[in-house]
Design an enzyme around this catalytic site. Structure first.
Site, short mmCIF file in Angstrom:
data_model
loop_
_atom_site.label_atom_id
_atom_site.label_comp_id
_atom_site.label_asym_id
_atom_site.label_seq_id
_atom_site.Cartn_x
_atom_site.Cartn_y
_atom_site.Cartn_z
N ARG A 52 27.97 132.69 25.25
CA ARG A 52 27.59 131.89 24.08
C ARG A 52 26.64 132.67 23.16
O ARG A 52 26.75 132.61 21.94
CB ARG A 52 26.94 130.56 24.53
N LYS A 151 23.83 128.90 18.18
CA LYS A 151 22.46 128.61 18.68
C LYS A 151 21.53 129.61 18.01
O LYS A 151 21.22 130.66 18.56
CB LYS A 151 22.45 128.71 20.21
N GLU A 184 24.36 114.59 18.52
CA GLU A 184 23.61 115.02 19.70
C GLU A 184 22.13 114.75 19.48
O GLU A 184 21.74 114.25 18.43
CB GLU A 184 23.85 116.50 19.99
#
Ligand code: PMP
Length: 296
Positions: A52, A151, A184
């Site tokens: 990721r 991220k 989220e």
């Protein structure tokens, strides 16, 4: 003893671990990161976190100067030097030092930082009684503006949401997307349970594809619990029998109140408790952790 921090191939005592004020990670939030946990000296889902990290970097056109294998080796070495077994690990890759100005080409060399620290566990009571959350006005970043799958170091979207929830007297914020669907929380993914089935927003709702989220989906499916990745609204939150959040640091946190509506009977539900137990067994089981442990 002061813990050592890895910066670009060298280890520094915490108080000497510093980066330049001209690093675009500081100036513009230009960079990517991962939050990882180790259990009993084994890093949980390391490969997934590394993948990721490299994908986040790819998405922002940042070339990480070392290979994935070298990154894992540096991480394990930092853990070993610090003699840490149960720890929280922060992997950061910044755009690096450059002149003022947004052009990423101004920065010649990305910086790699690895912080390994003692894990600060959430109070056990939180898991026994659950938390109170509110939906907030700050929407989750639109995927066409800044895709939440990246991220990145700029967490202002999440911080603004968190501020709203704290001002409202709740410990967590549920963020909706631009269409009004549940996305989220500020640092966790969200799940609801109804009639024994689990529902969580799909990745294209505009969320981070959480590694704990994926693990919990897998655990639930393996136990025969039906999991749906579907868009849903605040209505489904208010009428859920159970609600919980997932994230690397927090693991699985029960939510017992949302916008003043009591969820289920106001206590962590059976499915949530079952999944938390299964998740804890998995993370602390030597066999599963072994799978992601490289030989260093
Ligand atoms: N959503 C956001 C916005 C996050 O920052 C995080 C991680 N802190 C998560 C979800 C959970 O992701 P993971 O399970 O991979 O830690």
């Amino acid at each position: 003893m002061s813990l050592k921090v890895y910066i670009d191939g060298e280890l520094f005592p915490q108080e000497e671990a510093k980066i330049s004020v001209f690093d675009h990670g500081l100036l513009y939030g230009d960079g990517v990161f991962e939050g990882i946990r180790s259990y009993g000296g084994k890093v949980f889902k390391l490969q997934e976190h590394i993948d990721r990290l490299y994908e986040s970097a790819k998405a922002i056109a940042l070339q990480i100067p070392i290979s994935k294998e070298e990154m894992m080796e540096a991480l394990y070495n930092t853990l070993r030097v610090n003699n840490l077994k149960d720890s929280y690990i922060r992997l950061v890759v910044t755009r690096g030092v450059g002149k003022l100005g947004l052009e990423h080409t101004k920065c010649k060399k990305p910086s790699i930082i690895i912080i390994t620290d003692f894990i600060e566990l959430y109070p056990p009571r939180l898991y026994e009684v659950g938390i109170d959350a509110v939906t907030v006005r700050t929407i989750r970043n639109h995927f066409e503006a800044l895709n939440p799958r990246i991220k990145c170091l700029n967490y202002m979207n999440n911080i603004l949401a968190k501020i709203e929830s704290l001002i409202a007297g709740a410990s967590e914020a549920v963020m909706l997307n631009a269409e009004g669907y549940v996305a989220e929380c500020t640092g966790e993914n969200i799940f609801v349970v109804k009639h024994g089935e689990i529902m969580t927003p799909p990745v294209n709702a505009g969320i981070l594809k959480g590694i704990t989220r994926d693990t919990v989906i897998e655990l639930a499916k393996r136990s025969g619990i039906h999991v749906m990745e579907e868009l849903f609204t605040r209505y489904e939150l208010y009428t859920a029998e159970e609600c919980f959040l997932t994230g690397t640091a927090a693991e699985i946190v029960p939510v017992v109140k949302i916008d003043g509506r009591v969820i289920g009977n106001g206590k962590p539900g059976k499915v949530t408790q079952f999944l938390l137990k299964s998740y804890r067994e998995l993370t602390r089981s030597p066999e599963t952790a072994e799978v992601t442990t490289p030989t260093v």
